[in-house]
Design a protein around this motif. Structure first.
Motif, PDB file in Angstrom:
ATOM      1  N   MET A 241      -6.018  -4.349  -4.834  1.00  8.78           N
ATOM      2  CA  MET A 241      -6.651  -3.788  -3.797  1.00  8.78           C
ATOM      3  C   MET A 241      -7.416  -4.968  -2.895  1.00  8.78           C
ATOM      4  O   MET A 241      -7.157  -5.219  -1.690  1.00  8.78           O
ATOM      5  CB  MET A 241      -7.351  -2.605  -3.963  1.00  8.78           C
TER       6      MET A 241
ATOM      7  N   VAL B 215      -4.645   2.549  -1.780  1.00  9.30           N
ATOM      8  CA  VAL B 215      -5.098   1.642  -0.851  1.00  9.30           C
ATOM      9  C   VAL B 215      -4.206   0.342  -0.874  1.00  9.30           C
ATOM     10  O   VAL B 215      -3.918  -0.072   0.232  1.00  9.30           O
ATOM     11  CB  VAL B 215      -6.742   1.524  -1.146  1.00  9.30           C
ATOM     12  N   ALA B 216      -4.162  -0.351  -2.049  1.00 10.02           N
ATOM     13  CA  ALA B 216      -3.370  -1.552  -2.197  1.00 10.02           C
ATOM     14  C   ALA B 216      -2.135  -1.284  -1.325  1.00 10.02           C
ATOM     15  O   ALA B 216      -1.582  -2.333  -0.563  1.00 10.02           O
ATOM     16  CB  ALA B 216      -3.472  -2.094  -3.654  1.00 10.02           C
TER      17      ALA B 216
ATOM     18  N   LYS C  86      -9.589 -10.270   4.088  1.00  4.97           N
ATOM     19  CA  LYS C  86      -9.031 -11.067   5.373  1.00  4.97           C
ATOM     20  C   LYS C  86      -8.422 -12.331   5.166  1.00  4.97           C
ATOM     21  O   LYS C  86      -7.504 -12.716   5.585  1.00  4.97           O
ATOM     22  CB  LYS C  86     -10.049 -10.861   6.424  1.00  4.97           C
TER      23      LYS C  86
ATOM     24  N   ARG D 281      -0.944   1.169   0.639  1.00  4.38           N
ATOM     25  CA  ARG D 281      -0.718   1.313   2.077  1.00  4.38           C
ATOM     26  C   ARG D 281      -1.202   0.110   2.961  1.00  4.38           C
ATOM     27  O   ARG D 281      -0.786   0.162   3.996  1.00  4.38           O
ATOM     28  CB  ARG D 281      -1.646   2.508   2.242  1.00  4.38           C
ATOM     29  N   LEU D 282      -2.239  -0.384   2.475  1.00  5.88           N
ATOM     30  CA  LEU D 282      -2.884  -1.635   3.287  1.00  5.88           C
ATOM     31  C   LEU D 282      -2.552  -3.216   3.156  1.00  5.88           C
ATOM     32  O   LEU D 282      -2.977  -4.014   3.546  1.00  5.88           O
ATOM     33  CB  LEU D 282      -4.298  -1.369   3.386  1.00  5.88           C
ATOM     34  N   PHE D 283      -1.838  -3.288   1.944  1.00  6.87           N
ATOM     35  CA  PHE D 283      -1.656  -4.713   1.764  1.00  6.87           C
ATOM     36  C   PHE D 283      -1.037  -5.505   2.832  1.00  6.87           C
ATOM     37  O   PHE D 283      -0.129  -5.057   3.574  1.00  6.87           O
ATOM     38  CB  PHE D 283      -0.354  -4.842   0.836  1.00  6.87           C
ATOM     39  N   LYS D 284      -1.568  -6.661   3.130  1.00 12.91           N
ATOM     40  CA  LYS D 284      -1.314  -7.539   4.044  1.00 12.91           C
ATOM     41  C   LYS D 284      -0.432  -8.630   3.674  1.00 12.91           C
ATOM     42  O   LYS D 284      -0.836  -9.520   2.601  1.00 12.91           O
ATOM     43  CB  LYS D 284      -2.620  -8.317   4.727  1.00 12.91           C
ATOM     44  N   TRP D 285       0.710  -8.889   4.050  1.00 13.49           N
ATOM     45  CA  TRP D 285       1.656  -9.909   3.580  1.00 13.49           C
ATOM     46  C   TRP D 285       1.331 -11.236   4.248  1.00 13.49           C
ATOM     47  O   TRP D 285       1.735 -12.040   3.676  1.00 13.49           O
ATOM     48  CB  TRP D 285       2.959  -9.569   3.734  1.00 13.49           C
TER      49      TRP D 285
ATOM     50  N   CYS E 184      -7.169   2.924  -5.994  1.00 12.12           N
ATOM     51  CA  CYS E 184      -7.103   1.499  -5.607  1.00 12.12           C
ATOM     52  C   CYS E 184      -5.657   1.087  -5.191  1.00 12.12           C
ATOM     53  O   CYS E 184      -5.217   0.455  -4.457  1.00 12.12           O
ATOM     54  CB  CYS E 184      -7.659   0.646  -6.537  1.00 12.12           C
TER      55      CYS E 184
ATOM     56  N   SER F  17      -4.790 -13.619  -2.497  1.00 10.76           N
ATOM     57  CA  SER F  17      -4.984 -13.784  -1.160  1.00 10.76           C
ATOM     58  C   SER F  17      -4.708 -15.401  -0.993  1.00 10.76           C
ATOM     59  O   SER F  17      -4.288 -15.991   0.354  1.00 10.76           O
ATOM     60  CB  SER F  17      -6.619 -13.720  -0.869  1.00 10.76           C
TER      61      SER F  17
ATOM     62  N   ILE G 239      -6.103  -6.429   0.571  1.00 11.83           N
ATOM     63  CA  ILE G 239      -6.614  -6.183   1.974  1.00 11.83           C
ATOM     64  C   ILE G 239      -7.612  -7.320   2.378  1.00 11.83           C
ATOM     65  O   ILE G 239      -8.288  -7.069   3.528  1.00 11.83           O
ATOM     66  CB  ILE G 239      -7.266  -4.792   2.032  1.00 11.83           C
TER      67      ILE G 239
END
Lengths: 244, 247
Positions: free
Chosen positions: B155, B239-240, B161, B242-246, B236, B79, B159
Motif C-alpha cells: 500500500m 487500498v493498494a 507519490k 484500488r489506488l496503486f499508481k503504475w 491495506c 516506488s 500510493i
C-alpha cells in the motif's frame, strides 16, 4: 499499403490543459514517421495514448490492426518500445537486462547476436549505468528489437548523444528501415528527421500544425531550410514578426 | 512462468548485490538472537516459567525479517521501479507489470524464510530451543503476519507519490516497529505503561500470535491480535489494489 499505426481524432487533457487536441495520423508499413514539436507539445502524451499507457479522452487508435488496450498481450508481442529516458534497475548488467527482456516474449530474437550487431557485445557483463550515452542508446535499440517487432516506437532516442553517436544511431535506423521495419520516432534534431523520416507531423500545443513530407514542409513555409521551416511552424512570434 | 523465473533470478541477484536486505533481514535477527542468548542464556522467561527467555523471544525474532521486507524493502522497491518507469515498461510487453510485483513479494518471502530457518538452527544448536506449541499454528501465524506486513508495504509503495515519500513512510513504519514492537527489545522487559502504548503497532500484535504459537499457549488469548492482523491485511490490500499508481 496497409496502415501499421492509425490514430483518429485523439484527444487528451490534463485538467484544463489540452495536451493532445483532435490529432489524427497514420503510418504505413515500412515507413519512418517523425513526431516533432517543442517540449510539452504533446509528443510523449501521443505516444502514451497510442500505446495505451495513458487513456485517451477520445479518439480511436489501432496498431497492427489491434486495439492497444484490449489486445495488449497479442499486440505487444510484436511491438518494440523505447520510452524517453529509459530507466533500468540500479545495479543491473547489460546481459541481465537483455535476458529479462527476452523472457517476456514468446519468440525473442537472440539478444547476443543483436548486441554484436550493434557493437556492444563486449559489454554484456558491464553494469548498464557504466555505459556511455551512445552505448546505452544502442542497448535500448537492442531491447526494442528483442521481440522481433513489426513496429518500434522510439521517443527521443538521440537526445544527449554526441554527433558521432547520433550518426551511428541513424545508420542503424536506416538499416532497420531497409529491412521493412515501421518506425515512429520523436526527435529534436531536424538534420536527423530530414534524413530518416518519410513523413512528419509537427505538433504545437497538442494540435497538428503540419502533416506531410519534409520537402512539403519546406515548400509550404517561407524558408528553404527544414530547420527554419520547423521553427516557423512551431514559433508564433517569428511568424508574427515576419508578417509585420 | 518462464518470465517469472527469469525475472526472479535477476531480481534476486540484484537484491543480493545491494546487500541491505541480507544485513537487515538475515544477519541482524541472528545478532539479536545471540545477544539475547548471551544475556539471558537458557534461563526461564521469568521465575517459575515453563519456557526459556529465548523460546519466548523466538517469534519476535522471526518477525524482524518480515518487518524489514514488508515495510522497508517492498515500499522502496515498488516506488523505485515506478519512478524508474520499469513498471510502465512492462505495460508495453505481453507480460503484466503485476508479474514483477509478485517477484518482489517472492523475494521478501524468501528472505523471511531464510531468516526463520537460520534463527531456528542457531536457537536449537546453541540455546536449547524447542518449539513447545504447534508447528502448524506457528506457520499459519507466520504467514498471516507476513501477508499483513507485506500488504502495508504494498500500500505504501503503491500510493506514495515518489521514492522520497515512500522512503520517509517506510522509515516511519520500520524503525518504531523494529525497536518498540518487541521484535528486538523484548516486550516483556518493557514497563507496563510502555507495553500499552506499543500495543498499537501492528507488529506487536503479530508477535503476540507467533509467541503464543511457539509456547503452545491457548490461541484464544490472541484472538484479538489475529483479528487485527486480518483486518490490516484486508484494508491495506484493498487500498493498494484500488489506488496503486503504475507511473
Amino acid at each position: 499499403m496497409e496502415d501499421v499505426i492509425k490514430v483518429e481524432h485523439l484527444s487528451k487533457s490534463y485538467g484544463n490543459l489540452k495536451a493532445v487536441d483532435d490529432f489524427s495520423f497514420s503510418v504505413k508499413r515500412g515507413k519512418v514517421f517523425g513526431l516533432l514539436g517543442a517540449n510539452g507539445a504533446g509528443k510523449s502524451t501521443t505516444i502514451d495514448c497510442v500505446l495505451g499507457t495513458k487513456k485517451a479522452d477520445s479518439g480511436v487508435v489501432s496498431v497492427l490492426g489491434m486495439n492497444p488496450t484490449t489486445n495488449r498481450k497479442e499486440l505487444f508481442g510484436q511491438v518494440g518500445v523505447q520510452f524517453q529516458e529509459t530507466h533500468y534497475q540500479e545495479n543491473i548488467k547489460v546481459g541481465e537486462l537483455c535476458e529479462v527482456t527476452a523472457s517476456l516474449y514468446k519468440k525473442p530474437v537472440d539478444y547476443k547476436s543483436l548486441l554484436k550487431k550493434f557493437g556492444v557485445a563486449d559489454k554484456i557483463n558491464t553494469h548498464v549505468k557504466e555505459l556511455s550515452c551512445g552505448q546505452k542508446q544502442r542497448l535500448f535499440i537492442v531491447l526494442a528489437l528483442i521481440p522481433s517487432p513489426q513496429v518500434v516506437f522510439l521517443d527521443e532516442l538521440t537526445t544527449g548523444l554526441d554527433a558521432r553517436a547520433r550518426r551511428d544511431v541513424w545508420q542503424i535506423l536506416s538499416k532497420l528501415k531497409a529491412n521493412g521495419l515501421t518506425i515512429l520516432l520523436t526527435s529534436h534534431y531536424m538534420d536527423e528527421v530530414e534524413i530518416l523520416c518519410d513523413e512528419i507531423c509537427i505538433l504545437k500545443m497538442g494540435k497538428s500544425v503540419f502533416y506531410g513530407t519534409v520537402p512539403e514542409a519546406i515548400s509550404k513555409s517561407p524558408h528553404d531550410k527544414f530547420e527554419d521551416a520547423y521553427l516557423w511552424y512551431t514559433d508564433e512570434e517569428v511568424t508574427q514578426n515576419e508578417v509585420i | 512462468m518462464k518470465s517469472y523465473r527469469t525475472i526472479l533470478k535477476t531480481e534476486l541477484k540484484l537484491s543480493l548485490r545491494g546487500m541491505d536486505m541480507l544485513i537487515f533481514a538475515v544477519i541482524m535477527p541472528i545478532i539479536v538472537l545471540v545477544v539475547l542468548g548471551i544475556i539471558y542464556g537458557i534461563k526461564p522467561a521469568f521465575e517459575g516459567a515453563s519456557y526459556t527467555f529465548i523460546q519466548q523471544s523466538f517469534g519476535a525474532l522471526a518477525s524482524i525479517a518480515i518487518c524489514a521486507g514488508g515495510v522497508m524493502g517492498l515500499p522502496l522497491v515498488v516506488s523505485d521501479y515506478r519512478s524508474k518507469q520499469i513498471l510502465k515498461r512492462f505495460k508495453v510487453t505481453p507480460i503484466s507489470p503485476v508479474t514483477i510485483l509478485i517477484v518482489e513479494v517472492t523475494i521478501y518471502f524468501l528472505y523471511a524464510l531464510i531468516s526463520l530457518l537460520t534463527l531456528l538452527a542457531v536457537a536449537v544448536l546453541f540455546f536449547g530451543f524447542k518449539m513447545q506449541g504447534s508447528i502448524l499454528q506457528f506457520i499459519l501465524g507466520w504467514i498471516l503476519v507476513m501477508v499483513s506486513m507485506f500488504s502495508i508495504g504494498m500500500m505504501v509503495g503503491g500510493i506514495a507519490k515518489n521514492s522520497k515519500i515512500a522512503g520517509i513512510l517506510a522509515s516511519v513504519l520500520y524503525f518504531p516497529m523494529l525497536i518498540f514492537s518487541g521484535a528486538t527489545v523484548p516486550y516483556e522487559i518493557m514497563p507496563k505503561a510502555m507495553q500499552n502504548v506499543v500495543d498499537i503497532l501492528p507488529l506487536t500484535q503479530g508477535i503476540k500470535i507467533l509467541k503464543s504459537a511457539t509456547l503452545g499457549l491457548p490461541m484464544d488469548n490472541v484472538l484479538l491480535s489475529i483479528l487485527a492482523m486480518v483486518a490490516i491485511a484486508l484494508i491495506c490490500s484493498f487500498v493498494a489494489i484500488r489506488l496503486f499508481k503504475w507511473e
